[in-house]
Design an enzyme around this catalytic site. Structure first.
Site, PDB file in Angstrom:
ATOM      1  N   LYS A  68      42.065  42.482  44.013  1.00 14.87           N
ATOM      2  CA  LYS A  68      41.420  41.569  44.362  1.00 14.87           C
ATOM      3  C   LYS A  68      39.357  41.984  44.400  1.00 14.87           C
ATOM      4  O   LYS A  68      39.052  42.850  45.138  1.00 14.87           O
ATOM      5  CB  LYS A  68      41.175  40.968  45.675  1.00 14.87           C
TER       6      LYS A  68
HETATM    7  N1  GLU Z   1      41.899  34.217  40.968  1.00 16.90           N
HETATM    8  C1  GLU Z   1      44.119  33.532  40.633  1.00 16.90           C
HETATM    9  C2  GLU Z   1      44.286  34.029  42.029  1.00 16.90           C
HETATM   10  O1  GLU Z   1      44.552  34.253  42.472  1.00 16.90           O
HETATM   11  C3  GLU Z   1      44.105  34.773  39.342  1.00 16.90           C
HETATM   12  C4  GLU Z   1      44.061  36.863  39.200  1.00 16.90           C
HETATM   13  C5  GLU Z   1      44.709  37.036  38.731  1.00 16.90           C
HETATM   14  O2  GLU Z   1      45.065  36.219  37.083  1.00 16.90           O
HETATM   15  O3  GLU Z   1      44.729  38.056  37.966  1.00 16.90           O
HETATM   16  O4  GLU Z   1      46.154  34.414  41.737  1.00 16.90           O
END
Ligand code: GLU
Length: 378
Positions: A68
């Site tokens: 993240k």
């Molecule tokens: N931000 C989204 C999540 O928390 C998508 C993450 C992604 O597609 O890599 O799942």
């Protein structure tokens, strides 16, 4: 990785922002996870979110680990040009640790497909050639996938329909409340209405509205597009944002930020089913209380995994330069969500545990198996 992001503001003043990229685990494949721009971002939050991505990717059996990123910034206070400069400098700072086979960012709270286009462009400039697979959630013109923008919401609704059926509620005419009217909540509300649910209460950062006969989601969407938020929506009663979480409904979808349902408000929750559209919207204490109250909670790592599932499809398409139809993307998405639902519910029944514990056990076991199979080098 922690980075400093010096920004020249439009008025010439220089500000320095803090940014992070956390890589939690890559036993099953490249690191994967969104990038958020939010004023509450800190290293601990990003670490927690990175871990959830590891479990989410494992549970849905997409071949990624978890990561993240975040920048501590309130994007509403910055111009588009400033946001672009923040994005590009952040990307160039973290460029050594990302890449299509290494770590693949995507949108999250406060970021969108424009952010991803700038990231892809900045990374590609550094490499000297276009690298479509370095981020997902891109615009269609630069290697995005049909169906990606609605994918998290579509997954949430697919799971919500299963969860309602599981507790014996007919989804036709069932009532729903949605907290958050952004990327996830807004489209989830629209798709729920298309499925015959009655969306009776919604909120966003600007306000909240309710109508026991069902809100007109299309009218809400055009009001938000025109005015920037739900506040002052003329065709429904304004309510307190907190009342959305405690509305007397069959289904509650918290689709905003972490910690929305906590020890202080959990006893007022009236919903029979909660489907976590956001990451971590129910605190650990509230989760325990909800189990005692008999509320079925579908955890984030299952409920909102549609986004990363279609991110995976986008990455596969970009790597092959071969693009699928929207129907193909949506069918494959719903099929994966339903398979994960069946897996989690049967594990929960077999081991007499909550859906959250079942989902986490299944995910941890998959990561463990990959880790064990790879062994220790040298
Ligand atoms: N931000 C989204 C999540 O928390 C998508 C993450 C992604 O597609 O890599 O799942």
């Amino acid at each position: 990785m922690s980075v400093s992001i010096p920004l020249r503001r439009d008025d010439g003043v220089i500000e320095v922002l803090k940014g992070y990229r956390v890589q939690h685990n890559n036993s099953r494949g490249p690191y994967k996870g969104g990038l958020r721009f939010d004023r509450n971002v800190d290293l601990d939050e990003i670490r927690a979110l990175a871990m959830w991505m590891t479990w989410k990717c494992a549970l849905l059996d997409v071949p990624y680990g978890g990561a993240k990123g975040g920048v501590r910034v309130d994007p509403r206070r910055y111009s588009t040009g400033e946001i672009e400069r923040i994005t590009r400098r952040y990307t160039s700072e973290i460029a050594p640790v990302i890449g299509p086979n290494h770590d693949i960012p995507a949108p999250d709270v406060g970021t969108d497909e424009n952010t991803m286009a700038w990231m892809m462009d900045t990374y590609s400039v550094g490499r000297g050639h276009t690298v479509l697979g370095v981020v997902t959630g891109k615009p269609l013109d630069v290697g995005g996938s049909l169906g990606r923008s609605a994918s998290t919401s579509r997954g949430v609704v697919a799971i919500a329909l299963e969860a309602l059926r599981h507790v014996g509620i007919d989804s036709a005419g069932a009532t729903a409340a949605v907290q958050g009217f952004g990327k996830v909540g807004r489209t989830a509300a629209r798709l729920m209405q298309e499925e015959g649910l009655r969306v009776v209460a919604v909120s966003d950062a600007t306000g909240a509205v309710a109508d026991p006969d069902g809100l007109d989601v299309a009218a809400l969407e055009s009001h938000v597009d025109d005015s920037g938020g739900l506040a002052a929506f003329p065709f429904a009663k304004s309510i307190d944002a907190e009342d959305v979480l405690t509305a007397n409904v069959d289904l509650l979808v918290p689709a905003a930020v972490e910690g929305a349902i906590h020890a202080g408000n959990v006893q007022q929750v009236r919903a029979r089913v909660i489907v976590e559209g956001a990451n971590g919207p129910v605190t650990a204490e509230a989760d325990k209380a909800l189990a005692e109250l008999g509320v079925l909670v579908v955890p984030d790592i299952l409920a909102n995994a549609g986004g990363v599932v279609v991110s995976y499809f986008e990455w596969v398409q970009a790597n092959q330069s071969y693009w699928w139809s929207e129907a193909e993307v949506n069918d494959k998405l719903v099929d994966r969500m339903q398979r994960a639902w069946r897996l989690v519910t049967s594990y929960a029944v077999e081991h007499a545990v909550s859906l959250r514990l079942a989902a986490t056990c299944l995910a941890v076991e998959r990561v463990y198996k990959a880790h064990a199979a790879r062994g220790l080098y040298p």
